[in-house]
Design a protein around this motif. Structure first.
Motif, PDB file in Angstrom:
ATOM      1  N   VAL A 109      22.146  10.586   6.052  1.00 15.85           N
ATOM      2  CA  VAL A 109      21.219  11.109   5.032  1.00 15.85           C
ATOM      3  C   VAL A 109      20.938  12.599   5.248  1.00 15.85           C
ATOM      4  N   GLY A 110      20.874  13.012   6.523  1.00 14.65           N
ATOM      5  CA  GLY A 110      20.659  14.424   6.819  1.00 14.65           C
ATOM      6  C   GLY A 110      19.194  14.829   6.887  1.00 14.65           C
ATOM      7  N   SER A 111      18.303  13.865   6.713  1.00 14.83           N
ATOM      8  CA  SER A 111      16.867  14.118   6.866  1.00 14.83           C
ATOM      9  C   SER A 111      16.219  12.809   7.294  1.00 14.83           C
ATOM     10  N   LYS A 112      14.893  12.822   7.433  1.00 16.68           N
ATOM     11  CA  LYS A 112      14.174  11.595   7.829  1.00 16.68           C
ATOM     12  C   LYS A 112      13.739  10.779   6.609  1.00 16.68           C
ATOM     13  N   ASP A 113      14.214  11.185   5.446  1.00 18.53           N
ATOM     14  CA  ASP A 113      13.763  10.557   4.205  1.00 18.53           C
ATOM     15  C   ASP A 113      14.618   9.332   3.877  1.00 18.53           C
ATOM     16  N   TYR A 114      14.358   8.237   4.624  1.00 21.02           N
ATOM     17  CA  TYR A 114      15.089   6.983   4.393  1.00 21.02           C
ATOM     18  C   TYR A 114      14.248   5.823   4.923  1.00 21.02           C
ATOM     19  N   PHE A 115      14.652   4.612   4.595  1.00 24.19           N
ATOM     20  CA  PHE A 115      13.925   3.412   5.024  1.00 24.19           C
ATOM     21  C   PHE A 115      14.951   2.414   5.565  1.00 24.19           C
ATOM     22  N   VAL A 116      14.766   1.998   6.818  1.00 17.06           N
ATOM     23  CA  VAL A 116      15.767   1.186   7.509  1.00 17.06           C
ATOM     24  C   VAL A 116      15.241  -0.225   7.763  1.00 17.06           C
ATOM     25  N   TYR A 117      16.089  -1.210   7.440  1.00 15.51           N
ATOM     26  CA  TYR A 117      15.758  -2.625   7.643  1.00 15.51           C
ATOM     27  C   TYR A 117      16.937  -3.324   8.304  1.00 15.51           C
ATOM     28  N   GLY A 118      16.644  -4.349   9.104  1.00 20.83           N
ATOM     29  CA  GLY A 118      17.725  -5.118   9.707  1.00 20.83           C
ATOM     30  C   GLY A 118      17.236  -6.483  10.136  1.00 20.83           C
ATOM     31  N   GLN A 119      18.200  -7.367  10.411  1.00 25.45           N
ATOM     32  CA  GLN A 119      17.866  -8.682  10.962  1.00 25.45           C
ATOM     33  C   GLN A 119      18.952  -9.064  11.963  1.00 25.45           C
ATOM     34  N   GLU A 120      18.537  -9.664  13.076  1.00 23.42           N
ATOM     35  CA  GLU A 120      19.469 -10.058  14.142  1.00 23.42           C
ATOM     36  C   GLU A 120      19.035 -11.406  14.714  1.00 23.42           C
ATOM     37  N   VAL A 121      20.001 -12.295  14.936  1.00 21.45           N
ATOM     38  CA  VAL A 121      19.706 -13.673  15.359  1.00 21.45           C
ATOM     39  C   VAL A 121      19.485 -13.785  16.875  1.00 21.45           C
ATOM     40  N   ASN A 122      20.136 -12.913  17.653  1.00 22.80           N
ATOM     41  CA  ASN A 122      20.041 -12.998  19.115  1.00 22.80           C
ATOM     42  C   ASN A 122      18.820 -12.209  19.600  1.00 22.80           C
ATOM     43  N   GLY A 123      17.926 -12.887  20.295  1.00 24.19           N
ATOM     44  CA  GLY A 123      16.653 -12.270  20.690  1.00 24.19           C
ATOM     45  C   GLY A 123      16.806 -11.038  21.572  1.00 24.19           C
ATOM     46  N   GLY A 124      17.707 -11.113  22.555  1.00 27.54           N
ATOM     47  CA  GLY A 124      17.926  -9.976  23.449  1.00 27.54           C
ATOM     48  C   GLY A 124      18.501  -8.787  22.708  1.00 27.54           C
ATOM     49  N   THR A 125      19.457  -9.059  21.813  1.00 27.78           N
ATOM     50  CA  THR A 125      20.090  -7.990  21.033  1.00 27.78           C
ATOM     51  C   THR A 125      19.092  -7.385  20.048  1.00 27.78           C
ATOM     52  N   TRP A 126      18.247  -8.236  19.475  1.00 28.40           N
ATOM     53  CA  TRP A 126      17.198  -7.780  18.548  1.00 28.40           C
ATOM     54  C   TRP A 126      16.265  -6.783  19.256  1.00 28.40           C
ATOM     55  N   ALA A 127      15.860  -7.116  20.492  1.00 27.12           N
ATOM     56  CA  ALA A 127      14.985  -6.227  21.258  1.00 27.12           C
ATOM     57  C   ALA A 127      15.698  -4.902  21.548  1.00 27.12           C
ATOM     58  N   LEU A 128      16.989  -4.991  21.889  1.00 28.37           N
ATOM     59  CA  LEU A 128      17.801  -3.802  22.152  1.00 28.37           C
ATOM     60  C   LEU A 128      17.899  -2.921  20.912  1.00 28.37           C
ATOM     61  N   CYS A 129      18.052  -3.549  19.752  1.00 29.22           N
ATOM     62  CA  CYS A 129      18.140  -2.814  18.485  1.00 29.22           C
ATOM     63  C   CYS A 129      16.846  -2.034  18.229  1.00 29.22           C
ATOM     64  N   ARG A 130      15.714  -2.675  18.427  1.00 33.96           N
ATOM     65  CA  ARG A 130      14.432  -1.998  18.204  1.00 33.96           C
ATOM     66  C   ARG A 130      14.281  -0.802  19.137  1.00 33.96           C
TER      67      ARG A 130
END
Length: 244
Positions: free
Chosen positions: A30-51
């Motif tokens: 995008v080239g700026s901070k003007d965006y909105f990010v969403y995601g979903q992950e099934v593996n709890g450890g990987t989800w924590a790593l993503c955050r």
């Protein structure tokens, strides 16, 4: 990430986001901070790593949910799925036992084109992504194994409907041995809602890459060529074909 061409102010989502690398790449486009990010992950450890990754890479305010996207999507508004301008994923290839038996009674009616086979979740992920793309210009970019392009049965019927609904924008064939954990060649499918053209760009980018020791790698010029070819939408001999 580059094929999606995200614009300032747009929402972006990855329904199988792993540790978040692809989502971060898209956000950085995008080239700026003007965006909105969403995601979903099934593996709890990987989800924590993503955050944690979102925080470390300065992707502020990302909403990353923990759960099974196919059976229990968490990115919802009331009784409807949230819609996004950009939806990307590199979902697990041909995931077995993904919950096909529940698909006909899906509360969000995602599988109205047909139920993908229970031993291969590829079309379940693709369908979910298309259903969560915004109706007006929403884009989907998904990395798939080659079987997605030609397998018959329920998958063939769903694929036909994607074409008849004029959703498919481009298919990009990639080199083998590009991804960790699998040597098989993959492809990128690009879908776009509200397309004006009915043609589809088919790009064979499988022969242009750097052969590193254990893995193939797309060089900067290879990526540039893929993106420029898809955007131009013109046939290039032995590389790209614009199909009616």
């Amino acid at each position: 990430a580059r094929l999606m061409d995200p614009k300032p102010g747009e929402t972006m989502c990855e329904p199988a986001c792993g540790s978040g690398a692809l989502l971060i790449h898209v956000a950085k486009q995008v080239g700026s901070k003007d965006y909105f990010v969403y995601g979903q992950e099934v593996n709890g450890g990987t989800w924590a790593l993503c955050r944690m990754n979102m925080f470390l890479h300065g992707v502020d305010g990302a909403r990353i949910e923990w759960g099974d996207t196919l059976n229990s999507p968490k990115l919802v508004e009331g009784d409807r799925l949230m819609k996004f301008a950009v939806v990307v994923a590199n979902p697990p290839f041909s995931l077995d036992k993904w919950g096909a038996e529940k698909a006909p009674s899906d509360p969000f009616n995602r599988f109205h084109r047909g139920t993908p086979p229970k031993s291969k979740a590829d079309y379940a992920f693709i369908t979910h992504m298309i259903e969560t793309a915004a109706a007006d210009g929403g884009r989907v970019g998904v990395i798939v194994p080659h079987g997605v392009l030609f397998r018959g049965g329920a998958e063939g019927k769903i694929r036909t409907q994607f074409i008849e609904e004029n959703l498919l924008d481009a298919v990009v064939g990639l080199p083998a041995n590009l991804f960790f954990g699998t040597g098989i060649p993959a492809a990128i499918l690009v879908f776009r809602k509200g397309r004006k053209s009915t043609d589809v760009m088919l790009v064979d980018a499988s022969r242009e890459y750097e052969d590193a020791k254990n893995q193939s790698r797309l060089r900067e010029q290879d990526i540039e060529k893929i993106v420029a070819t898809v955007r131009a939408g013109k046939t290039v001999e032995k590389y790209a074909h614009r199909a009616t």
